[in-house]
Design a protein around this motif. Structure first.
Motif, PDB file in Angstrom:
ATOM      1  N   LYS A  65       7.495  -6.079   5.347  1.00 45.99           N
ATOM      2  CA  LYS A  65       6.259  -6.679   4.840  1.00 45.99           C
ATOM      3  C   LYS A  65       5.423  -5.680   4.059  1.00 45.99           C
ATOM      4  N   LYS A  66       5.386  -4.435   4.518  1.00 45.66           N
ATOM      5  CA  LYS A  66       4.550  -3.434   3.858  1.00 45.66           C
ATOM      6  C   LYS A  66       5.075  -3.065   2.472  1.00 45.66           C
ATOM      7  N   GLY A  72       4.681  -5.978   0.164  1.00 43.28           N
ATOM      8  CA  GLY A  72       3.275  -6.090  -0.213  1.00 43.28           C
ATOM      9  C   GLY A  72       2.865  -5.038  -1.231  1.00 43.28           C
ATOM     10  N   TRP A  89      -2.815  -5.927  -0.971  1.00 43.78           N
ATOM     11  CA  TRP A  89      -2.477  -4.828  -0.042  1.00 43.78           C
ATOM     12  C   TRP A  89      -3.180  -5.002   1.294  1.00 43.78           C
ATOM     13  N   CYS A 128      -1.391  -7.892   3.183  1.00 51.02           N
ATOM     14  CA  CYS A 128      -0.028  -7.562   3.632  1.00 51.02           C
ATOM     15  C   CYS A 128       0.005  -6.361   4.571  1.00 51.02           C
TER      16      CYS A 128
END
Length: 462
Positions: A5-6, A9, A48, A51
């Motif tokens: 996810k990071k 994102g 950002w 996420c």
């Protein structure tokens, strides 16, 4: 590179930045180069934040630096929030909250209240919401307040030999109560409430805030309370061992000198908050000086140098960025462009239709962005631009948007207070518990803004 996810994102934010930076936005409406750059940087930052690319303050620091390095804005505009009382009120509020906690005063009040009023599950839930309201004037931040209430409620749960599942329900209700409970008083959430109050043209005093928000938040609190009782029922009836609870209370001993000094300065602070319109003393700097006085010899001696660690620099950086979105967006023309493109061409003449429009658009944006602060920074300036020239007070618009965001959540990330309490290491509840409450609570959002429209109309704000 691992795609989680990071990282997704991170890439999504950079793509959004690039597209918004070069897109022919003038086709939709006239926007300056600085306004377009501000929009691009803001969208990247919001993606950002949503996420969880990094801790929000790191993302905020990048945003603030890029606004200056790209020539989008100047330092005076970007950091204008530090010349206003809101930032200093946040610092003072954290110091006061630390004093209430470190002196033991907050825990003493909570135990006394619980022993006096808690008898079964229903009165336990009532007590959670009542304590949230009472302590919101003493502890100006929802997180330490909620964890303090949680500690007392879990002591009662242990005395009642309650199951883990029921304890988790209690944990969720503590943090669910913090959403509407932190909005009654200007000092109820020293991070968000002053930000909203800053939109008032002529300022918003402690008394004015309470007058405007008391009835709408009473409705929100009662709706949340009754939903909690209906949706979160115990597996079995409570049987409380009050001797065990009293033993924990007695462990606190007699009232200490630190507690007495904390009470004294809290009384002074509350008196000055209530009489701001008479004394003319700025509520933000009153809060700051009371927090600092609690560290002085003779007068305070409650706080120590280490207490400064309770004032989180990450929150201050995050707040600077969130307030900067509105300030820089207004200076560069981004807010006006969003209002012209996203909102209808004319303001509805019916205040109830306008209230529903504000709630609907705000909730939709909040569903995707998640961050209360980010949505405030984008939606409030846009709606202020939309309603300018109509006679509708900016504080009414700000409070409606704030109410729609802060009461609304489906998943924990939609509300920071709910997110903080999630998990076994915190209050024990899961995202399923948040959804169980959050879905029907979305209807409450629209009820509350309609109440606000009628209530604000009585004050001449709409």
């Amino acid at each position: 590179m691992t795609f989680n996810k990071k990282t997704i994102g991170l890439l999504a934010g950079l793509i959004v930045l690039a597209l918004a930076w070069v897109a022919p936005l003038n086709v939709l409406g006239e926007i300056s180069q600085q306004g377009q750059q501000c929009l691009a940087l803001t969208l990247m930052t919001v993606v950002w934040w949503a996420c969880g690319v990094a801790q929000p303050a790191f993302v905020s620091a990048i945003y603030l630096a890029l606004l200056i390095l790209t020539g989008t804005s100047d330092t005076a505009t970007v950091f204008a929030s530090w010349t206003k009382m809101q930032m200093w009120m946040v610092i003072g509020a954290y110091l006061i909250a630390a004093a209430v906690k470190e002196s033991g005063l907050g825990e003493r009040i909570a135990y006394w209240f619980a022993l006096k009023f808690v008898r079964d599950w229903r009165t336990l839930v009532y007590s959670i919401f009542a304590l949230t309201f009472i302590l919101s004037i003493l502890i100006p931040h929802p997180f330490p307040r909620a964890f303090m209430i949680l500690a007392v409620m879990l002591a009662i749960c242990d005395a009642a030999k309650m199951s883990k599942a029921d304890k988790n329900k209690v944990g969720f209700l503590v943090f669910a109560a913090s959403a509407p409970g932190s909005m009654f008083f200007l000092t109820g959430d020293a991070t968000l409430n002053p930000l909203v109050a800053s939109y008032a043209t002529d300022g918003c005093s402690f008394i004015q805030w309470f007058m405007y928000m008391s009835v709408p938040m009473l409705v929100a609190t009662l709706c949340t309370l009754f939903l909690g009782l209906f949706l979160f029922k115990p597996e079995k009836e409570m049987q409380i061992d009050f001797d065990e609870v009293r033993a924990r209370q007695q462990e606190l001993g007699s009232v200490t000198m630190k507690e007495k000094r904390t009470i004294l300065w809290l009384v002074v602070a509350i008196a000055l908050w209530l009489t701001e319109s008479v004394t003319g003393l700025n509520i933000g700097f009153v809060t700051l000086i009371i927090g600092a006085v609690l560290a002085l010899p003779i007068l305070g001696e409650v706080l120590a140098p280490v207490t400064w660690n309770s004032v989180p620099i990450n929150t201050l950086v995050f707040l600077t960025a969130a307030m900067g979105i509105g300030t820089v967006g207004g200076a560069t023309g981004m807010n006006d462009w969003i209002a012209n493109v996203v909102l209808p061409s004319s303001v509805p003449s019916n205040i109830f239709v306008l209230a529903l429009l504000i709630a609907a658009i705000t909730v939709i944006i909040h569903m995707f962005m998640g961050s209360v602060m980010a949505v405030l920074g984008i939606c409030v300036p846009a709606f202020l631009a939309f309603t300018s020239g109509t006679g509708i007070s900016p504080i009414a618009v700000g409070m409606m948007v704030f109410s729609a965001i802060n009461i609304h959540y489906i998943l924990p990330f939609h509300n920071l207070a709910i997110l903080v309490g999630e998990g076994e290491d915190a209050a024990g509840y899961s995202s399923k518990d948040a959804m169980r409450m959050g879905i029907p609570l979305t209807v409450v959002v629209f009820v509350v803004v309609l109440v606000e429209a009628a209530w604000f109309h009585l004050f001449g704000l709409m």
